[in-house]
Design an enzyme around this catalytic site. Structure first.
Site, PDB file in Angstrom:
ATOM      1  N   LYS A  11       1.231   0.363  42.375  1.00 19.60           N
ATOM      2  CA  LYS A  11       2.551   0.748  41.867  1.00 19.60           C
ATOM      3  C   LYS A  11       3.662  -0.183  42.386  1.00 19.60           C
ATOM      4  O   LYS A  11       3.443  -0.954  43.340  1.00 19.60           O
ATOM      5  CB  LYS A  11       2.817   2.203  42.245  1.00 19.60           C
ATOM      6  CG  LYS A  11       1.807   3.172  41.615  1.00 19.60           C
ATOM      7  CD  LYS A  11       2.189   4.600  41.920  1.00 19.60           C
ATOM      8  CE  LYS A  11       1.179   5.575  41.340  1.00 19.60           C
ATOM      9  NZ  LYS A  11       1.572   6.977  41.572  1.00 19.60           N
ATOM     10  N   THR A  93      -2.642  12.621  47.451  1.00 17.30           N
ATOM     11  CA  THR A  93      -1.522  12.123  46.641  1.00 17.30           C
ATOM     12  C   THR A  93      -0.312  11.800  47.516  1.00 17.30           C
ATOM     13  O   THR A  93       0.361  10.788  47.322  1.00 17.30           O
ATOM     14  CB  THR A  93      -1.127  13.197  45.596  1.00 17.30           C
ATOM     15  OG1 THR A  93      -2.287  13.487  44.810  1.00 17.30           O
ATOM     16  CG2 THR A  93      -0.013  12.708  44.686  1.00 17.30           C
ATOM     17  N   HIS A 117      -2.259   4.647  41.952  1.00 19.74           N
ATOM     18  CA  HIS A 117      -2.798   5.689  41.078  1.00 19.74           C
ATOM     19  C   HIS A 117      -4.305   5.486  40.952  1.00 19.74           C
ATOM     20  O   HIS A 117      -4.775   4.349  40.955  1.00 19.74           O
ATOM     21  CB  HIS A 117      -2.173   5.582  39.676  1.00 19.74           C
ATOM     22  CG  HIS A 117      -2.911   6.396  38.655  1.00 19.74           C
ATOM     23  ND1 HIS A 117      -2.722   7.758  38.520  1.00 19.74           N
ATOM     24  CD2 HIS A 117      -3.872   6.047  37.767  1.00 19.74           C
ATOM     25  CE1 HIS A 117      -3.530   8.202  37.565  1.00 19.74           C
ATOM     26  NE2 HIS A 117      -4.240   7.188  37.092  1.00 19.74           N
TER      27      HIS A 117
END
Ligand code: CMP
Length: 141
Positions: A11, A93, A117
């Site tokens: 990301k 997460t 991710h």
């Protein structure tokens, strides 16, 4: 039977921090083959399509803003039981509660800036890989 591929995104925060190389090295060391790889600055439409399941959640706007804040690296990874194995390597997460040594612990900074991710099922691994990569962009070696 468990699938052999998973899909990952490095990301914007991780790319900006210069972690692309170290992350790809960790993925390789963990026994994954990188069978497709590219840089992209995702469009708003691509981000909204990709994260449509989260539309309406409290963090959705922040997530979209984060994912459009800079280029990302997209990859398809191959290994036996790839989805589960990669989720173990990623960790929770939220980097704050991820185990030591996991990619999100090492390279994430919070939520939504968790650095990476990974697909959550074999079905989504195929959908997500097909969204971003054609057959001609995949290399089995
Ligand atoms: P990812 O694995 O890409 O799937 C959905 C993303 O939404 C997740 O990583 C985080 O970047 C983000 N996310 C999930 N939960 C939260 C939360 N509670 N607050 C902010 N962002 C979140």
């Amino acid at each position: 039977m468990a699938g052999k591929i998973t899909f990952t995104i490095i990301k914007p925060s991780a790319v900006k921090n210069g972690y692309t190389g170290p992350i790809l090295a960790k993925i390789h060391e963990a026994g994954f083959k990188i069978i497709a790889l590219k840089y992209m600055h995702l469009s708003l439409k691509q981000i909204q399509d990709f994260y449509k399941i989260h539309n309406g959640k409290a963090f959705y706007e922040k997530l979209v803003e984060y994912m459009s804040s800079g280029p990302v690296v997209l990859a398809i990874l191959e290994k036996d039981n790839a989805v589960e194995e990669y989720r173990k390597l990623l960790g929770s997460t939220d980097p704050g509660s991820a185990d030591e040594g996991t990619l999100r612990k090492l390279f994430g900074t919070g939520l939504p800036m968790n650095g990476l991710h990974g697909s959550d099922s074999d079905e989504n691994a195929i959908i997500e890989s097909d969204y971003f990569f054609s057959k001609l962009e995949r290399f089995h070696y």
